[in-house]
Design an enzyme around this catalytic site. Structure first.
Site, mmCIF file in Angstrom:
data_model
loop_
_atom_site.group_PDB
_atom_site.id
_atom_site.type_symbol
_atom_site.label_atom_id
_atom_site.label_comp_id
_atom_site.label_asym_id
_atom_site.label_seq_id
_atom_site.Cartn_x
_atom_site.Cartn_y
_atom_site.Cartn_z
ATOM 1 N N GLU A 132 -6.464 -11.025 7.283
ATOM 2 C CA GLU A 132 -7.370 -9.583 7.357
ATOM 3 C C GLU A 132 -8.879 -9.908 6.749
ATOM 4 O O GLU A 132 -8.713 -9.170 6.037
ATOM 5 C CB GLU A 132 -6.326 -9.499 6.741
ATOM 6 C CG GLU A 132 -5.562 -9.306 5.631
ATOM 7 C CD GLU A 132 -4.887 -8.276 4.768
ATOM 8 O OE1 GLU A 132 -4.144 -6.880 6.058
ATOM 9 O OE2 GLU A 132 -3.779 -8.149 3.648
ATOM 10 N N HIS A 135 0.928 -1.308 -0.369
ATOM 11 C CA HIS A 135 -0.042 -0.152 -0.741
ATOM 12 C C HIS A 135 0.802 1.256 -0.024
ATOM 13 O O HIS A 135 0.404 2.326 -0.442
ATOM 14 C CB HIS A 135 -0.516 0.357 1.121
ATOM 15 C CG HIS A 135 -1.947 -0.631 1.258
ATOM 16 N ND1 HIS A 135 -2.489 -1.079 0.182
ATOM 17 C CD2 HIS A 135 -2.043 -2.188 2.288
ATOM 18 C CE1 HIS A 135 -4.117 -2.189 0.460
ATOM 19 N NE2 HIS A 135 -3.575 -3.080 1.468
ATOM 20 N N ASP A 173 -8.286 -4.348 6.513
ATOM 21 C CA ASP A 173 -8.594 -5.235 5.422
ATOM 22 C C ASP A 173 -10.040 -5.838 6.527
ATOM 23 O O ASP A 173 -10.653 -6.574 5.721
ATOM 24 C CB ASP A 173 -7.625 -6.122 4.559
ATOM 25 C CG ASP A 173 -7.172 -5.719 3.584
ATOM 26 O OD1 ASP A 173 -8.090 -4.983 2.632
ATOM 27 O OD2 ASP A 173 -5.999 -5.379 3.424
HETATM 28 C C1 3PY Z 1 -4.811 -3.571 6.853
HETATM 29 O O1 3PY Z 1 -5.183 -3.013 7.860
HETATM 30 O O2 3PY Z 1 -5.361 -3.946 6.383
HETATM 31 C C2 3PY Z 1 -3.184 -3.474 6.642
HETATM 32 O O3 3PY Z 1 -2.708 -4.185 5.917
HETATM 33 C C3 3PY Z 1 -2.486 -2.973 7.965
HETATM 34 O O4 3PY Z 1 -1.305 -2.852 7.125
HETATM 35 MG MG MG Z 2 -4.317 -4.843 4.517
#
Ligand code: 3PY
Ligand code: MG
Length: 257
Positions: free
Chosen positions: A151, A48, A177
């Site tokens: 995630e 990201h 996520d």
């Molecule tokens: C998320 O919060 O999805 C992340 O990938 C944080 O690094």
């Molecule tokens: Mg993430």
């Protein structure tokens, strides 16, 4: 230099919180500042952030000046980004959005030399441009950390099979996520997300795997809560978050004068 010294030990120490920084800016100065500040590991975010694969070598150089491990969150679960991160000197990889055992096995295969995996052999920065080729090949498979990101709701449901995949050393929770997958994007303190995190931490303990969480906006409550849930590998904040907060505070200080 022994690139692998204590890598896994530092990352997998289950009883002591191991604290890390997270860099999205993509310039080695950010990583250097974090490593100098005393974090045990620093992550370069190629998923990201502004970092490109070509910056991984400089990131590792910056972090390795200190007693600090360079980890790379690769941009995707694919052979080439993982190979490049390791070839350029990362002590471990963090692989985003792993939802099941098959994806976990794919990440591991990319990170391991044959016969365990499909990593290609070459001279590269990781083996000191070939000077330490044999030594590196001998140690790499057991020394490099493979951490998968949990995630999503699906990943939480599959956490047992993910953690049982050979070669997975631990996990990192991605709270944003994760919240999105429950339809509550951004509500990282929502009980649904907290319960999901707790399920993951309990499973990590059961399978003796590193329990990691990226706490994007750290405060005493959410850090304390993560530690109480059983997370010991804690990435605290990000260079961008620290910069935004510091800038805001400086301006507020002047406005309040
Ligand atoms: C998320 O919060 O999805 C992340 O990938 C944080 O690094
Ligand atoms: Mg993430």
């Amino acid at each position: 230099m022994n690139w692998f010294e204590n890598t896994l030990e530092q990352i997998k120490k289950p009883s002591v919180p191991t604290l890390g920084g997270w860099c999205q800016i993509g310039h080695p100065a950010s990583a250097e500042i974090m490593a100098r500040a005393g974090f045990s590991f620093v992550v370069l975010d190629c998923e990201h952030g502004e970092a490109e694969d070509a910056g991984i070598g400089d990131f590792c150089r910056a972090v390795r000046q200190f007693d600090c491990l360079p980890l790379v969150r690769v941009k995707e679960n694919a052979v080439l980004p993982i190979r490049r991160a390791l070839d350029l000197g990362a002590a471990g990889i963090i692989v985003p959005l792993v939802n099941g055992a098959e994806e976990a096995a794919k990440a591991v295969a990319a990170a391991k030399y044959p016969p365990e995996g499909v990593r290609g052999f070459a001279f590269h920065r990781g083996n000191n441009w070939g000077v330490d080729f044999s030594e590196y090949v001998k140690n790499a498979n057991k020394a490099i950390a493979v951490i998968v990101m949990i995630e999503s709701r699906e990943a939480v449901e599959n956490i047992d099979e993910i953690l049982q995949a050979d070669g997975v050393d631990g996990v990192f929770i991605g709270p944003y996520d994760m919240s999105g997958s429950y339809g509550i994007a951004g509500q990282t303190d929502n009980p649904l997300v907290k319960e999901a995190c707790s399920t993951v931490a309990i499973a990590c303990k059961k399978y003796h795997k590193a329990a990691g969480a990226h706490i994007v906006i750290p405060n005493s409550e959410n850090v304390d809560s993560a530690v109480k849930q059983g997370f010991h590998l804690l990435a605290l904040g990000m260079d961008t978050v620290f910069l935004a907060n510091g800038a805001k505070q400086a301006l507020e200080m002047m406005q309040n004068d």
